[in-house]
Enzyme design. Structure first.
Site, mmCIF file in Angstrom:
data_model
loop_
_atom_site.group_PDB
_atom_site.id
_atom_site.type_symbol
_atom_site.label_atom_id
_atom_site.label_comp_id
_atom_site.label_asym_id
_atom_site.label_seq_id
_atom_site.Cartn_x
_atom_site.Cartn_y
_atom_site.Cartn_z
ATOM 1 N N CYS A 1 1.378 -10.284 21.019
ATOM 2 C CA CYS A 1 0.236 -10.115 19.821
ATOM 3 C C CYS A 1 1.109 -10.381 18.457
ATOM 4 O O CYS A 1 2.138 -10.217 18.163
ATOM 5 C CB CYS A 1 0.060 -8.333 19.670
ATOM 6 S SG CYS A 1 -0.604 -8.447 18.410
ATOM 7 N N HIS B 1 -3.684 -3.249 17.066
ATOM 8 C CA HIS B 1 -4.274 -4.868 16.246
ATOM 9 C C HIS B 1 -5.614 -4.932 16.856
ATOM 10 O O HIS B 1 -6.753 -5.693 16.087
ATOM 11 C CB HIS B 1 -3.657 -5.432 16.225
ATOM 12 C CG HIS B 1 -2.401 -5.458 14.911
ATOM 13 N ND1 HIS B 1 -1.580 -5.015 16.052
ATOM 14 C CD2 HIS B 1 -1.937 -5.448 13.907
ATOM 15 C CE1 HIS B 1 -0.532 -5.226 15.116
ATOM 16 N NE2 HIS B 1 -0.818 -4.770 14.108
ATOM 17 N N CYS C 1 0.971 -7.744 15.804
ATOM 18 C CA CYS C 1 2.638 -6.914 16.246
ATOM 19 C C CYS C 1 3.838 -7.920 16.021
ATOM 20 O O CYS C 1 5.055 -7.857 15.565
ATOM 21 C CB CYS C 1 3.024 -6.362 17.450
ATOM 22 S SG CYS C 1 1.095 -5.179 17.896
ATOM 23 N N LYS D 1 -8.295 -1.577 6.462
ATOM 24 C CA LYS D 1 -9.408 -2.576 5.167
ATOM 25 C C LYS D 1 -10.258 -2.385 5.576
ATOM 26 O O LYS D 1 -11.166 -2.132 4.837
ATOM 27 C CB LYS D 1 -8.219 -4.449 5.042
ATOM 28 C CG LYS D 1 -8.062 -4.422 4.014
ATOM 29 C CD LYS D 1 -7.881 -6.238 4.366
ATOM 30 C CE LYS D 1 -6.291 -6.378 4.364
ATOM 31 N NZ LYS D 1 -5.973 -7.975 4.215
ATOM 32 N N HIS E 1 0.568 -0.797 -0.100
ATOM 33 C CA HIS E 1 0.008 0.304 -0.057
ATOM 34 C C HIS E 1 0.782 1.207 0.100
ATOM 35 O O HIS E 1 2.349 0.908 0.144
ATOM 36 C CB HIS E 1 -1.197 0.186 0.990
ATOM 37 C CG HIS E 1 -0.582 -0.199 2.892
ATOM 38 N ND1 HIS E 1 0.377 0.903 3.217
ATOM 39 C CD2 HIS E 1 -0.370 -1.246 3.463
ATOM 40 C CE1 HIS E 1 1.581 0.351 4.135
ATOM 41 N NE2 HIS E 1 0.039 -0.514 4.610
ATOM 42 N N CYS F 1 -4.557 -5.244 21.982
ATOM 43 C CA CYS F 1 -3.842 -4.498 21.987
ATOM 44 C C CYS F 1 -3.875 -3.652 21.291
ATOM 45 O O CYS F 1 -5.371 -3.574 19.842
ATOM 46 C CB CYS F 1 -3.121 -5.239 20.615
ATOM 47 S SG CYS F 1 -1.834 -4.320 19.742
ATOM 48 N N LYS G 1 -7.335 6.326 9.264
ATOM 49 C CA LYS G 1 -5.811 5.110 9.582
ATOM 50 C C LYS G 1 -5.622 4.415 8.599
ATOM 51 O O LYS G 1 -7.478 4.544 8.656
ATOM 52 C CB LYS G 1 -6.273 4.646 11.147
ATOM 53 C CG LYS G 1 -4.120 3.817 11.399
ATOM 54 C CD LYS G 1 -4.990 3.095 12.946
ATOM 55 C CE LYS G 1 -3.366 2.284 12.842
ATOM 56 N NZ LYS G 1 -3.346 0.903 14.201
ATOM 57 N N HIS H 1 3.570 1.776 2.466
ATOM 58 C CA HIS H 1 4.918 0.999 1.825
ATOM 59 C C HIS H 1 5.533 2.017 1.107
ATOM 60 O O HIS H 1 6.387 1.711 0.621
ATOM 61 C CB HIS H 1 4.848 -0.404 2.058
ATOM 62 C CG HIS H 1 4.253 -1.593 2.199
ATOM 63 N ND1 HIS H 1 2.553 -1.673 1.722
ATOM 64 C CD2 HIS H 1 4.282 -1.960 3.490
ATOM 65 C CE1 HIS H 1 2.135 -2.333 3.309
ATOM 66 N NE2 HIS H 1 3.457 -2.565 4.377
#
Ligand code: MSP
Length: 479
Positions: free
Chosen positions: A128, A148, A131, A300, A18, A145, A297, A21
């Site tokens: 987690c 996530h 992570c 998906k 995405h 977490c 943020k 990156h």
């Protein structure tokens, strides 16, 4: 001999590439192109790749009913394709599932054990998978977490640990002295703060039962290397550490790019591993902020993930790089405004640069039969723009390059060369003016080379041809 080695993080294959990156990869790509001009192609090495082991990847593969290997092959290829479409000029793409990588990681693990920096101990903690790390109770929100939104698992097992404490004083020393330079300085202070606070040793292995997909600990087949201890050495395994020519030539890295969320691994664990191996530390860690998309943020679930291919399809590879680097300054956490992409594309590239090239070259072609003798000496402002690039101030460099673009467009409006062209007595004035404009345009094209390589090459080709003529096709198509 001058050399430049730069890296991006290797990206997890549990998600498709995405623009997060893409952003880091474009930063490295532009800097690599800049140093290739300075030091020559063979003296720059730009590494990127994919991080393919760990529980999270195994989990994503299982969801898609694929073997872990088939799944990682597929997603790793998506990264390669995305970088090809974005015209990223990396020198090497490492995968942690590459045989060459796995073999050297095992050798490194044995070296660490032989040097006595590893010890075995019981570990119980909250892990987690999202992570890929243990997290403390205090980090949880509603027992989950926060990054996530998932309940961590309680993991109790015998693991191998790395004696981080032994190396922290030396790491702190090198960071303070900017031998291991961390930019921006807020991040440097953050790392020094972490060290002061006290940071526990980290485990370098996981039981096969909890993490079946990974590199075996060479001396204990019931344990796999912890994914970070597998991933971080990619920066030297890709250079064929320890004996490779590339390793001898390029290590230590000159700049390692990363996002702020993985700073602890790069600024503490990685230097500790290097010190234990008796290797010099990277010269610089360049840490950038995370960005949100229109204030949210990227996720998906929200459906706001932007893939680099979508941008490339709309704007082309080079304009996409421009749009990613010009929206905000390096190092800051920022918000990407999707609607701004088209506005900026039309304003800066179509009306700004594209229009300027067209106007100047068209006038030289029409009024001077394309004939001009240019000195091709870079303008003074190019020194400052280049300095910005070497300081990773990409947006600021672009702003400096766009200043003369705006100024020239204004000057053309003001001086009205088409009026001068009507009067033969004004010919030498016209010629002087168009020479000035063309010289400046040449400086602009030169400075843009690392950002827009093929566009600037087109401009340079036009300006250095025997007869200057306007581009056959517009450099940028209006959206
Ligand atoms: N695999 C690890 C890194 C190992 S390096 C030895 C990892 N991978 S990741 O796929 O999660 O990529 C993280 C990196 O992608 C970030 O450090 C950053 O460079 C980039 N970004 C991912 N999301 C981003 C944003 N939303 N904004 C900016 N950069 C982002 O962590």
């Amino acid at each position: 001999m001058k050399k430049f080695y730069l890296t991006t993080p290797i990206y997890y294959v549990n998600a498709a590439p995405h623009i997060g990156h893409a952003y880091t990869t474009v930063l490295a790509d532009v800097l690599a192109a800049y140093y290739r001009q300075l030091y020559g192609k063979d003296n720059v090495y730009f590494l990127t790749g994919t991080d393919e082991h760990g529980a999270k990847v195994a989990e994503s593969a299982a969801k898609q009913k694929l073997t872990a290997q088939a799944f990682t092959d597929q997603v790793s290829q998506q990264f390669k394709d995305a970088w090809q479409n974005l015209e990223i000029g990396y020198d090497d793409f490492i995968r942690t599932t590459d045989k060459r990588h796995q073999k050297i990681v095992q050798e490194i693990l044995i070296k660490l054990k032989d040097k006595g920096v590893l010890y075995e101990a019981d570990y119980e903690g909250l892990y987690c998978i999202g992570c890929e790390k243990f997290i403390s109770e205090s980090e949880l929100i509603d027992g989950k977490c926060p990054d996530h939104n998932r309940i961590p698992e309680i993991v109790k097992e015998k693991n191998w640990f790395f004696n981080l404490q032994k190396f922290l004083p030396e790491i702190a020393k090198q960071i303070k002295a900017d031998k291991l330079k961390i930019v921006p300085s807020t991040r440097k202070n953050e790392v020094l703060g972490l060290i002061k606070q006290g940071i526990p040793d980290f485990s370098i292995s996981r039981s096969v039962k909890s993490v079946p997909w990974g590199i075996d600990l060479p001396w204990d087949k019931n344990q796999k290397a912890y994914v970070w201890v597998d991933a971080l050495p990619n920066y030297i395994t890709a250079l064929d550490y320890p004996q490779g020519e590339k390793f001898k030539k390029f290590w230590p890295a000159d700049v390692q790019f990363l996002g702020l969320e993985i700073i602890k691994f790069h600024a503490l664990y990685w230097p500790a591993i290097l010190l234990a191996l008796g290797l010099p530390l990277p010269k610089m860690l360049a840490v950038h902020g995370f960005f949100t998309i229109d204030g949210k943020k990227m996720s998906k679930t929200l459906g706001n993930v932007i893939h680099p291919d979508e941008l490339v399809k709309e704007y082309g590879a080079e304009a996409t790089k421009y749009l990613l680097l010009s929206q905000f300054s390096f190092g800051h956490e920022s918000d990407i405004k999707v609607s701004e992409f088209t506005v900026k594309y039309n304003a800066d590239l179509v009306n700004g640069l594209g229009n300027l090239v067209n106007r100047v070259t068209n006038m030289v072609e029409q009024y001077l039969e394309g004939k001009l003798a240019l000195t091709l000496k870079p303008a003074k402002w190019t020194v400052a723009a280049n300095k910005d690039i070497s300081n990773l101030q990409f947006r600021e460099a672009l702003l400096k390059i766009w200043e003369p673009i705006h100024k020239l467009n204004e000057q053309i409006d003001k001086t009205k060369p088409w009026e001068l062209a009507k009067d033969p007595a004004q010919h030498s004035k016209l010629k002087k003016l168009l020479t000035e404009f063309s010289e400046e345009l040449y400086s602009i094209a030169k400075s843009l080379q690392p950002f827009l390589p093929s566009i600037s090459e087109k401009i340079i080709k036009i300006l250095t041809a025997k007869k200057i003529s306007k581009p056959k096709e517009p450099l940028f198509k209006r959206k």
